[in-house]
Design a protein around this motif. Structure first.
Motif, PDB file in Angstrom:
ATOM      1  N   PRO A  69      52.471  52.622  62.777  1.00 48.15           N
ATOM      2  CA  PRO A  69      51.345  51.929  62.475  1.00 48.15           C
ATOM      3  C   PRO A  69      50.728  52.496  60.934  1.00 48.15           C
ATOM      4  CG  PRO A  69      51.303  52.454  64.748  1.00 48.15           C
ATOM      5  CD  PRO A  69      52.414  53.088  64.182  1.00 48.15           C
ATOM      6  N   LYS A  70      50.851  53.910  60.752  1.00 45.04           N
ATOM      7  CA  LYS A  70      50.478  54.320  59.618  1.00 45.04           C
ATOM      8  C   LYS A  70      51.071  53.782  58.711  1.00 45.04           C
ATOM      9  CE  LYS A  70      49.297  58.550  57.005  1.00 45.04           C
ATOM     10  NZ  LYS A  70      49.350  60.214  57.220  1.00 45.04           N
ATOM     11  N   ASP A  71      52.391  53.586  58.400  1.00 50.37           N
ATOM     12  CA  ASP A  71      53.260  52.931  57.468  1.00 50.37           C
ATOM     13  C   ASP A  71      52.917  51.392  57.345  1.00 50.37           C
ATOM     14  OD1 ASP A  71      54.603  55.412  56.941  1.00 50.37           O
ATOM     15  OD2 ASP A  71      56.305  55.037  58.206  1.00 50.37           O
ATOM     16  N   ILE A  72      52.639  50.732  58.498  1.00 50.45           N
ATOM     17  CA  ILE A  72      52.360  49.416  58.070  1.00 50.45           C
ATOM     18  C   ILE A  72      51.067  49.284  57.485  1.00 50.45           C
ATOM     19  CG2 ILE A  72      51.544  47.378  59.509  1.00 50.45           C
ATOM     20  CD1 ILE A  72      54.584  47.587  59.844  1.00 50.45           C
ATOM     21  N   GLU A  73      49.889  50.204  57.845  1.00 46.90           N
ATOM     22  CA  GLU A  73      48.902  50.060  57.049  1.00 46.90           C
ATOM     23  C   GLU A  73      48.918  50.191  55.634  1.00 46.90           C
ATOM     24  OE1 GLU A  73      44.200  51.853  57.270  1.00 46.90           O
ATOM     25  OE2 GLU A  73      45.983  52.771  58.566  1.00 46.90           O
ATOM     26  N   ASN A  74      49.830  51.366  55.357  1.00 45.08           N
ATOM     27  CA  ASN A  74      49.798  51.800  53.945  1.00 45.08           C
ATOM     28  C   ASN A  74      50.629  50.705  53.141  1.00 45.08           C
ATOM     29  OD1 ASN A  74      48.228  54.016  54.128  1.00 45.08           O
ATOM     30  ND2 ASN A  74      50.014  55.306  54.819  1.00 45.08           N
ATOM     31  N   LEU A  75      51.775  50.183  53.741  1.00 42.65           N
ATOM     32  CA  LEU A  75      52.798  49.405  52.990  1.00 42.65           C
ATOM     33  C   LEU A  75      52.406  47.867  52.858  1.00 42.65           C
ATOM     34  CD1 LEU A  75      56.143  51.070  54.295  1.00 42.65           C
ATOM     35  CD2 LEU A  75      54.973  51.204  52.070  1.00 42.65           C
ATOM     36  N   VAL A  76      51.747  47.319  54.092  1.00 43.44           N
ATOM     37  CA  VAL A  76      51.581  46.125  54.239  1.00 43.44           C
ATOM     38  C   VAL A  76      49.944  45.676  54.073  1.00 43.44           C
ATOM     39  CG1 VAL A  76      51.960  44.015  55.745  1.00 43.44           C
ATOM     40  CG2 VAL A  76      53.731  45.857  55.651  1.00 43.44           C
ATOM     41  N   THR A  77      49.167  46.291  55.216  1.00 45.63           N
ATOM     42  CA  THR A  77      48.001  45.896  55.358  1.00 45.63           C
ATOM     43  C   THR A  77      47.048  46.177  54.072  1.00 45.63           C
ATOM     44  OG1 THR A  77      48.151  46.259  57.627  1.00 45.63           O
ATOM     45  CG2 THR A  77      45.841  46.085  56.696  1.00 45.63           C
ATOM     46  N   ARG A  78      47.055  47.035  53.449  1.00 48.86           N
ATOM     47  CA  ARG A  78      46.241  47.726  52.367  1.00 48.86           C
ATOM     48  C   ARG A  78      46.405  46.771  51.036  1.00 48.86           C
ATOM     49  NH1 ARG A  78      45.035  54.287  52.816  1.00 48.86           N
ATOM     50  NH2 ARG A  78      43.870  54.249  54.778  1.00 48.86           N
ATOM     51  N   PRO A  79      47.656  46.630  50.598  1.00 43.40           N
ATOM     52  CA  PRO A  79      48.153  45.817  49.552  1.00 43.40           C
ATOM     53  C   PRO A  79      47.412  44.338  49.716  1.00 43.40           C
ATOM     54  CG  PRO A  79      49.944  47.093  49.957  1.00 43.40           C
ATOM     55  CD  PRO A  79      48.992  47.362  51.284  1.00 43.40           C
ATOM     56  N   ILE A  80      47.515  43.862  50.862  1.00 45.56           N
ATOM     57  CA  ILE A  80      47.254  42.352  51.101  1.00 45.56           C
ATOM     58  C   ILE A  80      45.617  42.464  50.975  1.00 45.56           C
ATOM     59  CG2 ILE A  80      46.821  40.439  52.676  1.00 45.56           C
ATOM     60  CD1 ILE A  80      49.789  40.929  53.668  1.00 45.56           C
ATOM     61  N   GLU A  81      45.099  43.464  51.727  1.00 47.15           N
ATOM     62  CA  GLU A  81      43.521  43.424  51.640  1.00 47.15           C
ATOM     63  C   GLU A  81      42.904  43.682  50.389  1.00 47.15           C
ATOM     64  OE1 GLU A  81      42.552  46.825  54.341  1.00 47.15           O
ATOM     65  OE2 GLU A  81      42.100  45.493  55.953  1.00 47.15           O
ATOM     66  N   LYS A  82      43.611  44.465  49.520  1.00 42.08           N
ATOM     67  CA  LYS A  82      43.168  44.669  47.950  1.00 42.08           C
ATOM     68  C   LYS A  82      43.068  43.218  47.610  1.00 42.08           C
ATOM     69  CE  LYS A  82      44.535  46.968  43.860  1.00 42.08           C
ATOM     70  NZ  LYS A  82      45.542  47.845  43.114  1.00 42.08           N
ATOM     71  N   GLN A  83      43.941  42.516  47.476  1.00 39.68           N
ATOM     72  CA  GLN A  83      44.001  41.041  46.806  1.00 39.68           C
ATOM     73  C   GLN A  83      42.967  40.149  47.437  1.00 39.68           C
ATOM     74  OE1 GLN A  83      45.405  40.536  43.962  1.00 39.68           O
ATOM     75  NE2 GLN A  83      46.600  42.485  43.962  1.00 39.68           N
ATOM     76  N   LEU A  84      42.824  40.272  48.968  1.00 38.46           N
ATOM     77  CA  LEU A  84      41.760  39.263  49.626  1.00 38.46           C
ATOM     78  C   LEU A  84      40.454  39.744  49.175  1.00 38.46           C
ATOM     79  CD1 LEU A  84      43.373  39.468  53.174  1.00 38.46           C
ATOM     80  CD2 LEU A  84      43.278  37.613  51.764  1.00 38.46           C
ATOM     81  N   LYS A  85      40.161  41.026  48.859  1.00 39.82           N
ATOM     82  CA  LYS A  85      38.874  41.394  48.646  1.00 39.82           C
ATOM     83  C   LYS A  85      38.404  40.765  46.851  1.00 39.82           C
ATOM     84  CE  LYS A  85      38.676  45.595  51.123  1.00 39.82           C
ATOM     85  NZ  LYS A  85      38.787  47.149  51.316  1.00 39.82           N
ATOM     86  N   GLY A  86      39.464  40.566  46.294  1.00 39.74           N
ATOM     87  CA  GLY A  86      39.202  39.921  44.935  1.00 39.74           C
ATOM     88  C   GLY A  86      39.167  38.357  44.846  1.00 39.74           C
ATOM     89  N   ILE A  87      39.216  37.789  46.205  1.00 44.16           N
ATOM     90  CA  ILE A  87      39.110  36.267  45.876  1.00 44.16           C
ATOM     91  C   ILE A  87      37.897  35.939  45.523  1.00 44.16           C
ATOM     92  CG2 ILE A  87      38.673  34.236  47.512  1.00 44.16           C
ATOM     93  CD1 ILE A  87      40.598  35.584  49.535  1.00 44.16           C
ATOM     94  N   SER A  88      38.166  34.779  44.495  1.00 44.93           N
ATOM     95  CA  SER A  88      36.784  34.505  43.914  1.00 44.93           C
ATOM     96  C   SER A  88      36.673  32.886  43.962  1.00 44.93           C
ATOM     97  CB  SER A  88      36.960  34.590  42.377  1.00 44.93           C
ATOM     98  OG  SER A  88      38.148  33.869  41.740  1.00 44.93           O
ATOM     99  N   GLY A  89      35.611  31.987  43.979  1.00 46.57           N
ATOM    100  CA  GLY A  89      35.506  30.816  44.482  1.00 46.57           C
ATOM    101  C   GLY A  89      35.027  30.334  45.650  1.00 46.57           C
ATOM    102  N   ALA A  90      35.171  31.326  46.498  1.00 46.31           N
ATOM    103  CA  ALA A  90      35.026  31.304  48.286  1.00 46.31           C
ATOM    104  C   ALA A  90      34.447  32.367  48.684  1.00 46.31           C
ATOM    105  CB  ALA A  90      36.463  30.779  48.955  1.00 46.31           C
ATOM    106  N   LYS A  91      33.163  32.139  48.975  1.00 45.87           N
ATOM    107  CA  LYS A  91      32.611  33.779  49.787  1.00 45.87           C
ATOM    108  C   LYS A  91      33.348  34.046  50.874  1.00 45.87           C
ATOM    109  CE  LYS A  91      28.137  35.513  51.226  1.00 45.87           C
ATOM    110  NZ  LYS A  91      26.762  35.274  51.427  1.00 45.87           N
ATOM    111  N   VAL A  92      33.861  35.332  50.948  1.00 45.70           N
ATOM    112  CA  VAL A  92      34.363  36.003  52.063  1.00 45.70           C
ATOM    113  C   VAL A  92      33.364  36.823  52.842  1.00 45.70           C
ATOM    114  CG1 VAL A  92      36.010  37.593  52.852  1.00 45.70           C
ATOM    115  CG2 VAL A  92      36.766  36.005  51.050  1.00 45.70           C
ATOM    116  N   ASN A  93      33.269  36.456  54.246  1.00 46.42           N
ATOM    117  CA  ASN A  93      32.017  37.194  54.798  1.00 46.42           C
ATOM    118  C   ASN A  93      32.596  38.319  55.580  1.00 46.42           C
ATOM    119  OD1 ASN A  93      30.168  35.264  54.504  1.00 46.42           O
ATOM    120  ND2 ASN A  93      30.332  34.210  56.258  1.00 46.42           N
ATOM    121  N   LYS A  94      33.952  38.430  56.029  1.00 40.74           N
ATOM    122  CA  LYS A  94      34.339  39.429  56.601  1.00 40.74           C
ATOM    123  C   LYS A  94      36.003  39.530  56.760  1.00 40.74           C
ATOM    124  CE  LYS A  94      33.264  39.321  61.209  1.00 40.74           C
ATOM    125  NZ  LYS A  94      32.789  39.487  62.465  1.00 40.74           N
ATOM    126  N   ILE A  95      36.513  40.719  56.511  1.00 43.55           N
ATOM    127  CA  ILE A  95      37.915  40.912  56.457  1.00 43.55           C
ATOM    128  C   ILE A  95      38.063  42.143  57.691  1.00 43.55           C
ATOM    129  CG2 ILE A  95      40.063  41.709  55.376  1.00 43.55           C
ATOM    130  CD1 ILE A  95      38.540  40.782  52.781  1.00 43.55           C
TER     131      ILE A  95
END
Length: 514
Positions: A69-95
């Motif tokens: 689980p720790k490797d999944i979080e560091n290698l997969v989840t966090r890189p995707i979350e980083k880009q999701l937080k930078g979404i523009s043109g559509a308001k993101v309420n919750k991740i």
């Protein structure tokens, strides 16, 4: 004297009402057509318990086998979350994210004003940007899927009996094919059914002795497990295609596969280096009913389809299959989680309440206006609803989806019962006042009455509607849920104006002439 008569001939009128009165036959025909259309529309509109709300929610699933689980979080989840937080043109309420062994799941919830297609595209763009930071050997690439309330099953069809799991699975497959032929059904998902699995348990020592690799075995099985076209053959004036069937149907077929042939002509068969078993695949889903294992079909209907009709057709399909002996008589079929039952109950109760409310309105009108006048005023209630049905395309554009007959819509109609008749009461009472006091002909009285009260009635209706307009811009999930109430009320009360000034004066003149 002529000046006085000229003044007497002039009166204030509302031109649409005057036109309707002068063309009474056309108005009667229009009223009949609108009533027929309204009845057909009411019976054909999809009936649901709750509005079909679309909340732009996207899930991202990624599989990376062999990681904690720790490797999944560091290698997969966090890189995707980083880009999701930078979404523009559509308001993101919750991740929200979940990282567990071999698997990452991220849920992205957007503002309700964002279109689902746009939200999904924004998520896919973010995933593409994150790929440079993701491992190159992912078991499966990140998969973005939208979530909708319409994707929830409306009922469960459970089958059981004195049959093994494989046989029940065969019956479930037949039912699945039958259900998915229905236009109201998106899909029927089979849960809890065992799946056949052929195991090839290779002996590594025998493999080494025969000088066979795993790739040799894989290639041999895939090469032999095929249907091959054998060319064409002339039969009279026709040419028919020959097909050599080579797909495996039993373990015995696999045992005779030649994995490798040596230079000296000795063949290595699969049975020589492996043990083959015809068994059941390990279950990844379970279904139980009354403490017993069953095979369940989850019925998912199409968005906007009639829930009640959909459930009835599923039940009718099962009954038809049993009658035609496509399913054995001793096969037990149980329906659970049937949302149509509660929907039918709620729908019928609200319809009965609306009818009772209409009768009470009619009785109250009789006390103050007399039996005949009360009846003609009360006619404005169903006619206003039918006229409002003509403007349903406007309602569809306001709420963002097709309007269905759900309890919010019916509650709005119930809420507007007493308000709808207000405009008709004012117009008809003013017509009688002018007709009785001035001994003016009924046609002129109706025209003059409408002209006198149009502005006050319009102002009164507008002030009644005004508080509901802000509700159209109510944000969030509750706003999407409640938007049906102000939309239907506004359309119905606006329709009551049309009925009061176009239809009611014509009906009143017809009553007076009778």
């Amino acid at each position: 004297m002529k000046i006085f008569e000229g003044i007497k001939d002039k009166f204030k009128e509302f031109k649409p009402t005057s036109w309707a009165i002068d063309n009474r036959t056309a108005i009667y025909i229009i009223a009949i057509l609108i009533s027929a259309y309204g009845l057909v529309k009411f019976n054909s509109m999809p009936k649901e318990q709750f509005p079909d709300i679309v909340v732009p929610t996207i899930s991202i699933a990624t599989v990376y086998v062999g990681n904690s689980p720790k490797d999944i979080e560091n290698l997969v989840t966090r890189p995707i979350e980083k880009q999701l937080k930078g979404i523009s043109g559509a308001k993101v309420n919750k991740i929200q994210s979940t990282s567990q062994a071999d698997y990452s799941l991220i849920i992205v919830e957007f503002d309700t004003d964002v279109k689902t297609d746009l939200a999904k595209q924004k998520v896919k763009d973010a995933i593409d940007k994150a790929k440079s930071d993701l491992p190159t050997d992912l078991t499966s690439e990140p998969d973005a899927q939208e979530f909708a309330f319409s994707e929830m099953p409306i009922m469960f069809v459970n089958i059981s009996g004195d049959y093994d799991g494989i046989k029940l699975k065969q019956y479930a497959d037949k039912m699945q094919d039958r259900f998915e032929e229905l236009s109201e059904i998106t899909r029927a998902e089979i849960v809890g059914a065992p799946e056949r699995e052929i195991q090839v348990n290779v002996d590594p020592y025998k493999m080494n002795t025969a000088r066979v690799s795993f790739m040799d075995i894989e290639n041999a099985i895939s090469r032999e497990n095929n249907d091959i076209t054998g060319g064409l053959i002339e039969v009279g004036n026709m040419k028919r295609t020959l097909k050599v069937k080579g797909q495996f149907s039993s373990v015995a077929d696999l045992q005779n596969i030649i994995v490798r042939s040596s230079a000296r002509g000795a063949a290595v068969y699969l049975r020589d280096i492996a043990e083959l078993k015809d068994t059941i695949k390990e279950k990844d889903s379970y279904a139980r009913l009354d403490g017993k294992n069953v095979v369940t079909l989850n019925i998912v209907k199409r968005a906007g389809e009639n829930l009640i009709n959909c459930a009835d057709k599923v039940k009718a399909a099962v009954a038809d299959m049993q009658d035609k002996e496509e399913l054995p008589k001793d096969l037990k079929v149980v329906f659970t989680g049937d949302q149509s039952r509660q929907t039918k109950t709620s729908f019928n109760e609200l319809i009965n309440t609306i009818i009772i409310g209409f009768i009470l309105v009619l009785i109250i009108l009789m006390f103050f206006m007399g039996v005949t006048n009360a009846f003609f005023v009360a006619l404005s209630v169903p006619l206003s609803v039918f006229v409002a049905f003509l403007f349903l395309p406007i309602a569809d554009s306001i709420v963002g989806t097709s309007v269905t007959l759900n309890f919010i819509v019916l509650f709005a109609l119930l809420f507007g019962l007493g308000i709808i008749v207000d405009d008709a009461i004012v117009v008809i009472e003013n017509t009688h006042r002018i007709y009785n006091n001035g001994k003016v002909p009924i046609v002129r009285s109706a025209k003059e009455a409408a002209g006198e009260v149009f502005i006050p009635v319009l102002a009164g209706t507008a002030t009644t509607l005004a508080p509901f307009f802000p509700l159209l811009f109510w944000k969030g999930l509750i706003g999407k849920f409640m938007i049906y109430l102000p939309t239907i009320l506004i359309l119905t009360l606006a329709a009551s104006l049309i009925v009061a000034f176009i239809f009611n004066p014509v009906f009143e003149i017809g009553r007076a002439h009778v």
